[in-house]
Scaffold this active site. Structure first.
Site, PDB file in Angstrom:
ATOM      1  CE1 TYR A  33      -2.917  -2.947   0.285  1.00 21.28           C
ATOM      2  CE2 TYR A  33      -3.546  -2.597   2.406  1.00 21.28           C
ATOM      3  CZ  TYR A  33      -3.559  -2.973   1.657  1.00 21.28           C
ATOM      4  OH  TYR A  33      -4.238  -4.187   1.540  1.00 21.28           O
ATOM      5  CG  HIS A  75      -1.482  -9.164   0.653  1.00 19.94           C
ATOM      6  ND1 HIS A  75      -0.965  -7.363   0.717  1.00 19.94           N
ATOM      7  CD2 HIS A  75      -2.846  -8.759   0.317  1.00 19.94           C
ATOM      8  CE1 HIS A  75      -2.327  -6.831   0.066  1.00 19.94           C
ATOM      9  NE2 HIS A  75      -2.754  -7.491   0.011  1.00 19.94           N
TER      10      HIS A  75
END
Ligand code: SF4
Ligand code: SF4
Length: 348
Positions: free
Chosen positions: A52, A106
């Site tokens: 991110y 993830h």
């Protein structure tokens, strides 16, 4: 803020956490102020990711001097031990901490990736070594695919499962959540607002609060949003008849397949902003027509005409959406709307 036990991690975690995707869009100053406000309101479970961009660093600045108050979760898309070690090192640096409370593998959304992760020489073994070294307190996994998620839980190698859960995509409630309970795996609901598709925060949050043992991590980018959601979670939780009617109307309106704006379908070789094209209708409701038919959507629709039909995006979409067909329908719909709009302007 009410806390729950997050499965076998044993951590007492606030029911409302903070999803760290949207702060990428803010200025440094605003994002740090937002994180600080979250902590002041008791929203002390903060989730971010190596992927991110600025999120980890901004969260790190927001929690500076308050490490003991927060439960930090981050994640890595790495699929090789070397990459995972590099990602973890970078996360610790960006966050400005010596350890993270929860480290998640993830986006494990297909069986091949899960097998690779679980391989004795795979990234789970690397994460477990980091746990032994004290860099990570607990290990979790995130997925968008329900069968892969169930298999991951059944391995008993993960302490938490993060999965999309909201009233538009509630399938986790059927088998995944009960399975997590049986295996004592903490459940973290990602996309509680369906990736921005749901605008009524009250209905979305109250729906999830019916499940007493899950943590929700809405992505928020304004202080008033977090204040509103904290107030909702502290108010009456029962869903009223009006709430249920609204939920049903939204489910009906959006249909069975809709784009969750996760952008896992990217990169598109023709540079088509797929999620923007797919969700153009929701912008039509929120923008003045001059903007919607001006610089906002037409460039994306024009790009969509350059689709080469390669199908790569569909391979990557965790929701198995027929992207090419949906893009083509969106383009037809948009042209129809544009004709109507131009007709109106012409008559005016
Ligand atoms: S099928 Fe079209 S939209 Fe999908 S990746 Fe290929 S060019 Fe992009
Ligand atoms: S098309 Fe699929 S992968 Fe792409 S943003 Fe939408 S839901 Fe996500």
């Amino acid at each position: 803020m009410e806390r729950i036990r997050l499965g076998r991690t044993g951590m007492a975690v606030p029911r409302l956490g903070f999803g760290g995707i949207p702060i990428q869009r803010l200025s440094d100053e605003d994002s740090v102020a937002l994180v600080k406000r979250c902590l002041d309101l008791g929203v002390t479970f903060l989730d971010t990711a190596n992927a991110y961009s600025t999120s980890e660093e901004r969260i790190g600045r927001g929690i500076a001097g308050r490490r003991q108050e927060v439960i930090l979760a981050t994640k890595s898309l790495a699929r090789t031990p070397g990459d995972l070690e590099g990602h973890l090192k970078l996360s610790l640096e960006r966050l400005g901490v010596d350890y993270v409370d929860l480290y998640q593998l993830h986006g494990v959304s297909d069986f091949k990736s899960l097998d690779a992760v679980l391989d004795p020489n795979g990234v789970l073994a690397t994460a477990e070594a980091a746990k032994k070294a004290g860099l990570v307190r607990h290990i979790g996994i995130t997925s968008h695919q329900i069968d892969v998620a169930k298999k991951a839980v059944q391995t008993d190698r993960f302490e938490t499962m993060m999965f999309p859960f909201n009233f538009l995509t509630p399938e986790a409630a059927d088998e995944l959540l009960p399975l997590c309970r049986r295996h004592d795996v903490g459940f973290i609901a990602m996309k509680p607002m369906a990736g921005g598709m749901v605008e009524n925060a009250s209905v979305a949050i109250k729906f999830l609060l019916q499940f007493p043992d899950i943590v929700l991590i809405p992505g928020m980018e304004r202080i008033r949003e977090i204040e509103e959601i904290v107030a909702i979670s502290g108010g009456p939780r029962e869903m009223t008849e009006a709430d249920v009617r609204e939920m049903e109307a939204m489910r009906k309106g959006l249909g069975a397949t809709f784009c969750h704006r996760c952008d896992y379908c990217q990169p598109c070789s023709a540079q088509i902003p797929i999620s923007l094209v797919m969700t153009a209708k929701s912008f039509q409701k929120r923008l003045p027509p001059e903007r919607f038919f001006g610089d906002m959507i037409p460039p994306a629709i024009k790009k969509a005409a350059e689709c080469t039909d390669c199908g790569d995006c569909e391979e990557r979409c965790p929701y198995n959406l027929p992207i090419r067909q949906m893009i083509s329908e969106q383009c037809e719909w948009f042209e129809e709307e544009r004709r109507k709009y131009e007709g109106k302007i012409g008559c005016a």
